[in-house]
Scaffold this motif. Sequence first.
Motif, PDB file in Angstrom:
ATOM      1  N   GLY A   3       0.836  -1.197   0.000  1.00  0.00           N
ATOM      2  CA  GLY A   3       0.000   0.000   0.000  1.00  0.00           C
ATOM      3  C   GLY A   3       0.862   1.233   0.000  1.00  0.00           C
ATOM      4  O   GLY A   3       2.063   1.180  -0.243  1.00  0.00           O
ATOM      5  N   ALA A   4       0.259   2.346   0.306  1.00  0.00           N
ATOM      6  CA  ALA A   4       0.992   3.617   0.293  1.00  0.00           C
ATOM      7  C   ALA A   4       2.116   3.618   1.326  1.00  0.00           C
ATOM      8  O   ALA A   4       3.174   4.193   1.093  1.00  0.00           O
ATOM      9  CB  ALA A   4       0.024   4.766   0.546  1.00  0.00           C
ATOM     10  N   ASP A   5       1.893   2.961   2.473  1.00  0.00           N
ATOM     11  CA  ASP A   5       2.934   2.918   3.499  1.00  0.00           C
ATOM     12  C   ASP A   5       4.132   2.095   3.030  1.00  0.00           C
ATOM     13  O   ASP A   5       5.260   2.331   3.439  1.00  0.00           O
ATOM     14  CB  ASP A   5       2.381   2.359   4.806  1.00  0.00           C
ATOM     15  CG  ASP A   5       1.792   0.958   4.647  1.00  0.00           C
ATOM     16  OD1 ASP A   5       1.298   0.650   3.548  1.00  0.00           O
ATOM     17  OD2 ASP A   5       1.837   0.191   5.623  1.00  0.00           O
ATOM     18  N   ALA A   6       3.904   1.165   2.136  1.00  0.00           N
ATOM     19  CA  ALA A   6       4.998   0.350   1.613  1.00  0.00           C
ATOM     20  C   ALA A   6       5.930   1.168   0.721  1.00  0.00           C
ATOM     21  O   ALA A   6       7.089   0.818   0.550  1.00  0.00           O
ATOM     22  CB  ALA A   6       4.442  -0.836   0.840  1.00  0.00           C
ATOM     23  N   MET A   7       5.415   2.253   0.160  1.00  0.00           N
ATOM     24  CA  MET A   7       6.250   3.109  -0.687  1.00  0.00           C
ATOM     25  C   MET A   7       7.429   3.660   0.120  1.00  0.00           C
ATOM     26  O   MET A   7       8.533   3.747  -0.381  1.00  0.00           O
ATOM     27  CB  MET A   7       5.435   4.282  -1.239  1.00  0.00           C
ATOM     28  CG  MET A   7       4.464   3.902  -2.315  1.00  0.00           C
ATOM     29  SD  MET A   7       5.276   3.520  -3.849  1.00  0.00           S
ATOM     30  CE  MET A   7       5.738   5.166  -4.351  1.00  0.00           C
ATOM     31  N   SER A   8       7.165   4.021   1.371  1.00  0.00           N
ATOM     32  CA  SER A   8       8.222   4.607   2.181  1.00  0.00           C
ATOM     33  C   SER A   8       9.241   3.554   2.621  1.00  0.00           C
ATOM     34  O   SER A   8      10.338   3.895   3.020  1.00  0.00           O
ATOM     35  CB  SER A   8       7.620   5.299   3.400  1.00  0.00           C
ATOM     36  OG  SER A   8       6.943   4.349   4.196  1.00  0.00           O
ATOM     37  N   GLN A   9       8.871   2.289   2.555  1.00  0.00           N
ATOM     38  CA  GLN A   9       9.771   1.223   2.973  1.00  0.00           C
ATOM     39  C   GLN A   9      10.690   0.774   1.841  1.00  0.00           C
ATOM     40  O   GLN A   9      11.472  -0.151   2.023  1.00  0.00           O
ATOM     41  CB  GLN A   9       8.965   0.027   3.481  1.00  0.00           C
ATOM     42  CG  GLN A   9       8.134   0.352   4.690  1.00  0.00           C
ATOM     43  CD  GLN A   9       7.236  -0.810   5.073  1.00  0.00           C
ATOM     44  OE1 GLN A   9       7.243  -1.852   4.452  1.00  0.00           O
ATOM     45  NE2 GLN A   9       6.451  -0.617   6.120  1.00  0.00           N
ATOM     46  N   SER A  10      10.573   1.400   0.674  1.00  0.00           N
ATOM     47  CA  SER A  10      11.430   1.094  -0.469  1.00  0.00           C
ATOM     48  C   SER A  10      11.427  -0.395  -0.774  1.00  0.00           C
ATOM     49  O   SER A  10      12.365  -1.110  -0.452  1.00  0.00           O
ATOM     50  CB  SER A  10      12.841   1.600  -0.220  1.00  0.00           C
ATOM     51  OG  SER A  10      13.642   1.320  -1.332  1.00  0.00           O
ATOM     52  N   ALA A  40       8.165  -0.729  -5.716  1.00  0.00           N
ATOM     53  CA  ALA A  40       7.971   0.714  -5.552  1.00  0.00           C
ATOM     54  C   ALA A  40       7.536   1.367  -6.864  1.00  0.00           C
ATOM     55  O   ALA A  40       6.658   2.229  -6.871  1.00  0.00           O
ATOM     56  CB  ALA A  40       9.245   1.365  -5.029  1.00  0.00           C
ATOM     57  N   ALA A  41       8.125   0.946  -7.971  1.00  0.00           N
ATOM     58  CA  ALA A  41       7.753   1.513  -9.278  1.00  0.00           C
ATOM     59  C   ALA A  41       6.317   1.158  -9.629  1.00  0.00           C
ATOM     60  O   ALA A  41       5.573   1.988 -10.162  1.00  0.00           O
ATOM     61  CB  ALA A  41       8.702   1.009 -10.355  1.00  0.00           C
ATOM     62  N   LEU A  42       5.915  -0.064  -9.312  1.00  0.00           N
ATOM     63  CA  LEU A  42       4.529  -0.476  -9.595  1.00  0.00           C
ATOM     64  C   LEU A  42       3.547   0.333  -8.762  1.00  0.00           C
ATOM     65  O   LEU A  42       2.511   0.782  -9.270  1.00  0.00           O
ATOM     66  CB  LEU A  42       4.350  -1.973  -9.326  1.00  0.00           C
ATOM     67  CG  LEU A  42       2.994  -2.545  -9.709  1.00  0.00           C
ATOM     68  CD1 LEU A  42       2.886  -2.643 -11.229  1.00  0.00           C
ATOM     69  CD2 LEU A  42       2.776  -3.905  -9.084  1.00  0.00           C
ATOM     70  N   LEU A  43       3.869   0.554  -7.500  1.00  0.00           N
ATOM     71  CA  LEU A  43       2.996   1.345  -6.641  1.00  0.00           C
ATOM     72  C   LEU A  43       2.901   2.786  -7.124  1.00  0.00           C
ATOM     73  O   LEU A  43       1.831   3.389  -7.106  1.00  0.00           O
ATOM     74  CB  LEU A  43       3.480   1.284  -5.191  1.00  0.00           C
ATOM     75  CG  LEU A  43       3.360  -0.089  -4.524  1.00  0.00           C
ATOM     76  CD1 LEU A  43       4.069  -0.086  -3.179  1.00  0.00           C
ATOM     77  CD2 LEU A  43       1.916  -0.503  -4.381  1.00  0.00           C
ATOM     78  N   ALA A  44       4.022   3.344  -7.575  1.00  0.00           N
ATOM     79  CA  ALA A  44       4.013   4.715  -8.104  1.00  0.00           C
ATOM     80  C   ALA A  44       3.154   4.789  -9.366  1.00  0.00           C
ATOM     81  O   ALA A  44       2.385   5.745  -9.552  1.00  0.00           O
ATOM     82  CB  ALA A  44       5.432   5.176  -8.398  1.00  0.00           C
TER      83      ALA A  44
END
Length: 182
Positions: A62-69, A74-78
């Motif tokens: 989820g969005a919180d996983a973006m900050s965990q790199s 990360a590219a898929l989430l973006a």
Amino acid sequence: MFSFVTMSSSLIWWLLLALIVFWGVGLYNRLMRMRSRALGALGSVDKHAQHFSELVRELGLGADAMSQSLGPWAALLADLQDLDLALKQAKALSADAQSLRKLGQALDALQATWHTLRVVPADLAGPVVPAAMEVRWDAIAQRVASARDGFNQIALKFNEALAQFPASMVVGIMGFRPSGLL
């Protein structure tokens, strides 16, 4: 005799005016139905594209996983965030050409990132993309591609209707503009 000729010429002018008004109303209604179909098809693209985000959330990202790199994720989430933003803009701007172009680019970028993610080599923990997720992603991608093709066909027909003579002379006055494609 003179009044009869004058009367019949004014009758002809009134009939011609009525014919033009009825044609204009018919044209307007036809184009509104076509635009409505296009917006409905865009809603179908939106509905199916939302399943990408749902699938990723089910995986626990989820969005919180973006900050965990999360590396390749990360590219898929973006790209999913870009897609959500592009979908909102396309709906808010009544599917104008620029917002549809951005939506098409967001869909293409998401698929490109997905294909990149699928070719990441497996490590000791196993493959990066679970097999069940691959199957579901591919099914969603096919539904999105089908809805996208349907939208593009409807948009092309709408654009053709706008370009037909004599409609092409008055569609700008009626507020219609050509649709973009996905």
